[in-house]
Design an enzyme around this catalytic site. Structure first.
Site, PDB file in Angstrom:
ATOM      1  N   HIS A  54       0.870  -1.102   0.002  1.00 23.53           N
ATOM      2  CA  HIS A  54      -0.043   0.189   0.173  1.00 23.53           C
ATOM      3  C   HIS A  54       0.729   1.043  -0.073  1.00 23.53           C
ATOM      4  O   HIS A  54       0.366   2.491   0.261  1.00 23.53           O
ATOM      5  CB  HIS A  54      -0.884  -0.025   1.176  1.00 23.53           C
ATOM      6  CG  HIS A  54      -1.839  -1.229   1.378  1.00 23.53           C
ATOM      7  ND1 HIS A  54      -2.562  -1.768   0.302  1.00 23.53           N
ATOM      8  CD2 HIS A  54      -1.925  -2.252   2.338  1.00 23.53           C
ATOM      9  CE1 HIS A  54      -3.332  -2.721   0.730  1.00 23.53           C
ATOM     10  NE2 HIS A  54      -2.649  -3.070   1.857  1.00 23.53           N
ATOM     11  N   HIS A 217      -7.363  -4.626  -1.218  1.00 26.05           N
ATOM     12  CA  HIS A 217      -6.812  -5.886  -1.326  1.00 26.05           C
ATOM     13  C   HIS A 217      -7.626  -6.833  -2.196  1.00 26.05           C
ATOM     14  O   HIS A 217      -7.476  -8.130  -2.334  1.00 26.05           O
ATOM     15  CB  HIS A 217      -7.211  -6.704  -0.004  1.00 26.05           C
ATOM     16  CG  HIS A 217      -6.600  -5.862   1.108  1.00 26.05           C
ATOM     17  ND1 HIS A 217      -7.181  -5.116   2.255  1.00 26.05           N
ATOM     18  CD2 HIS A 217      -5.059  -5.878   1.569  1.00 26.05           C
ATOM     19  CE1 HIS A 217      -6.490  -4.552   3.004  1.00 26.05           C
ATOM     20  NE2 HIS A 217      -5.113  -4.950   2.652  1.00 26.05           N
TER      21      HIS A 217
END
Length: 328
Positions: A54, A217
């Site tokens: 991320h 995700h």
């Protein structure tokens, strides 16, 4: 698909070592627990983190006036409770520790266990859970599925500014929850993320499609439709935010436009310009704007829009306060 890497099993460690190589004059690195951190200071310690993939979240927000530490797990996998506990011990200067956690069951379990273990050792620890993703359409169950996404960065910044000014742990916890209650993020993907070693994407998307509401995700979104333009993306997201907020003219919102991994800055600013025109039509006051790649889904081509309703003008001042965090 090609990746700039060596051994995929060592990619997170190599990334963190490279980041420390760049920032070693400002931060420290615990390679055993994969913690990027600052030395103890006379304030409440702010700790966040989660799975890698991320970036620049969350280590890019460790700095004066933002996070004290980031605990980094493997790709899309949260760190261990032992690693979070190690971060608490490294950064607690006696003022207490606030854990800032994104709303995913595995992350919450890990940070909750670390909190429990630290409290048994005598540390004073609080935890807030960021739930800014409002993409889920099911009006009955969606509150149970609010994911923590790019709005987390605004939480880091505001709380970091107040912690630096000496706000105590209890007050920071209350403030953090107040911010989260006024925080809204919506996202859209043009392509799924493709992780090294796993060439099967998390969902299928035709070349001419976009997918609204996807998670960081690879969680499913709420609608696929043919791609038309940046402006149409902005209209969809603003219409949904209007329904959620029921805003009135001249209300104040902070705006974060976030690239999800492979979105060029040109596209991000085109999207921001579409938002500018649409917010003008809504007669909203946008006193703070941030555009860039802040919390990603590895190499996903997509974008998210975060709005924070400003219920206290000091929140804007906190967002504007300088920090030496590398990616703010």
């Amino acid at each position: 698909m090609k990746y700039i890497q060596n051994n995929p099993k060592n990619s997170v460690e190599a990334m963190l070592q490279g980041y420390f190589f760049e920032r070693k004059h400002l931060i420290d690195y615990d390679s055993k627990h994969k913690i990027i951190y600052r030395q103890k200071e006379n304030q409440v310690a702010l700790i966040s983190g989660g799975g890698s993939g991320h970036e620049p979240a969350h280590f890019g927000y460790v700095g004066e006036g933002m996070l004290t530490a980031s605990v980094n797990g493997d790709l899309f996998v949260p760190p261990s409770a032992d690693a979070v506990l190690a971060a608490i011990k490294k950064t607690d200067a006696g003022k207490g520790v606030l854990l800032i956690v994104k709303n995913y069951a595995s992350d919450i379990a890990v940070f909750s266990q670390a909190k429990k273990d630290a409290e048994q050792m005598g540390h004073i620890v609080e935890m807030i859970i960021v739930t800014d993703d409002h993409s889920i359409e099911n009006d009955v169950s969606y509150k149970k599925r609010h994911r923590g996404v790019a709005g987390t960065i605004l939480v880091h910044k505001i709380l970091g500014a107040y912690a630096q000014q000496g706000m105590e742990l209890t007050e920071l916890t209350i403030l953090g929850n107040n911010i989260i209650e006024n925080l809204y993020t919506l996202g859209v993907a043009l392509t799924p993320a493709r992780l090294p070693g796993n060439q099967t994407p998390s969902y299928m998307l035709n070349d001419d499609e976009v997918y609204f509401g996807v998670g960081i995700h690879g969680e499913k979104g709420y609608r696929k439709e043919p791609y038309i333009s940046s402006e149409q993306l902005a209209i969809e997201l603003i219409n949904k935010l209007r329904r959620l907020n029921n805003w009135a003219p001249h209300e104040k919102y902070a705006l974060l436009v976030n690239g999800l991994g492979s979105t060029p800055l040109m596209e991000q600013y085109i999207f921001a310009n579409d938002l500018r025109r649409l917010f003008n039509m809504e007669h909203l006051d946008i006193p703070f704007v941030k555009v860039g790649t802040h919390l990603t889904s590895y190499n996903m081509h997509g974008i998210s829009l975060t709005l924070l309703k400003i219920v206290d003008q000091q929140w804007v001042e906190a967002l504007q306060q300088p920090t030496d965090a590398s990616h703010w």
